[in-house]
Design an enzyme around this catalytic site. Structure first.
Site, mmCIF file in Angstrom:
data_model
loop_
_atom_site.group_PDB
_atom_site.id
_atom_site.type_symbol
_atom_site.label_atom_id
_atom_site.label_comp_id
_atom_site.label_asym_id
_atom_site.label_seq_id
_atom_site.Cartn_x
_atom_site.Cartn_y
_atom_site.Cartn_z
ATOM 1 N N VAL A 128 0.907 -1.150 0.000
ATOM 2 C CA VAL A 128 0.000 0.000 0.000
ATOM 3 C C VAL A 128 0.944 1.198 0.000
ATOM 4 O O VAL A 128 1.531 1.531 1.023
ATOM 5 C CB VAL A 128 -0.936 -0.013 1.228
ATOM 6 N N PRO A 129 1.147 1.816 -1.171
ATOM 7 C CA PRO A 129 2.293 2.705 -1.398
ATOM 8 C C PRO A 129 2.201 4.095 -0.776
ATOM 9 O O PRO A 129 2.062 5.105 -1.470
ATOM 10 C CB PRO A 129 2.345 2.781 -2.917
ATOM 11 N N CYS A 130 2.345 4.167 0.533
ATOM 12 C CA CYS A 130 2.336 5.467 1.211
ATOM 13 C C CYS A 130 3.560 6.303 0.833
ATOM 14 O O CYS A 130 3.550 7.520 1.023
ATOM 15 C CB CYS A 130 2.223 5.284 2.721
ATOM 16 N N HIS A 131 4.591 5.665 0.266
ATOM 17 C CA HIS A 131 5.768 6.415 -0.176
ATOM 18 C C HIS A 131 5.443 7.338 -1.352
ATOM 19 O O HIS A 131 6.190 8.258 -1.640
ATOM 20 C CB HIS A 131 6.918 5.465 -0.544
#
Length: 162
Positions: A128-131
């Site tokens: 889950v690409p919070c970056h």
């Protein structure tokens, strides 16, 4: 814990602890140092999910995978957190959004800080690409894995846009 499996994966950003239930991935922890969590006698469904996650993360770091097809078990998050995490998963590989843009998309104008808090509590980073979330001014903002890790992941996706 019955029904759980875990394993540490060495990556270019350091070791990651991957944990799964029989439902799906429950957690990815940055900078893992304790490999004793791995137990090869864990239930097959949970270990199969961990093994699949390792394969997909290795492909991601090799630049041959831009999305993940993995079951997640994120039932511990609040309704708002799960809503944010679902939106994070919609940010395309190699692209970014601001905290405020995510709040707007979710119909919560002015909730950029709440979105940031949800990002910080994301139990399955990278998957889950919070970056891919930046401050409104385009700066990196905070990141649980550290700003060097965030720079690395964003750079990897820019170089490896499929």
């Amino acid at each position: 814990m019955d029904g759980y499996a875990s394993q540490i994966l060495d990556t270019p950003i350091g070791p990651l602890l991957i944990e799964a239930s029989e439902i799906g991935i429950t957690r990815i922890e940055w900078h893992a140092t304790d490999a004793t969590d791995f137990n090869p006698d864990q239930p097959v469904p949970a270990q199969s999910v961990v093994d699949l996650t390792i394969t997909q993360l290795q492909e991601y770091f090799a630049g041959t995978r831009c999305s993940f097809d993995l079951p997640l078990d994120i039932s511990d998050g609040s309704d708002f957190q799960r809503l944010v995490w679902k939106q994070l998963a919609e940010i395309p590989y190699g692209e970014t959004m601001s905290y405020g843009e995510i709040a707007s998309v979710l119909g919560h104008e002015g909730a950029a800080r709440a979105v940031g808090t949800a990002c910080a509590k994301n139990p399955t980073p990278i998957l889950v690409p919070c970056h891919r979330v930046l401050a409104a001014n385009g700066k990196l903002g905070g990141f649980a894995g550290g700003l060097d890790t965030k720079r690395f992941l964003l750079g990897l996706e820019q170089r490896g846009s499929l």
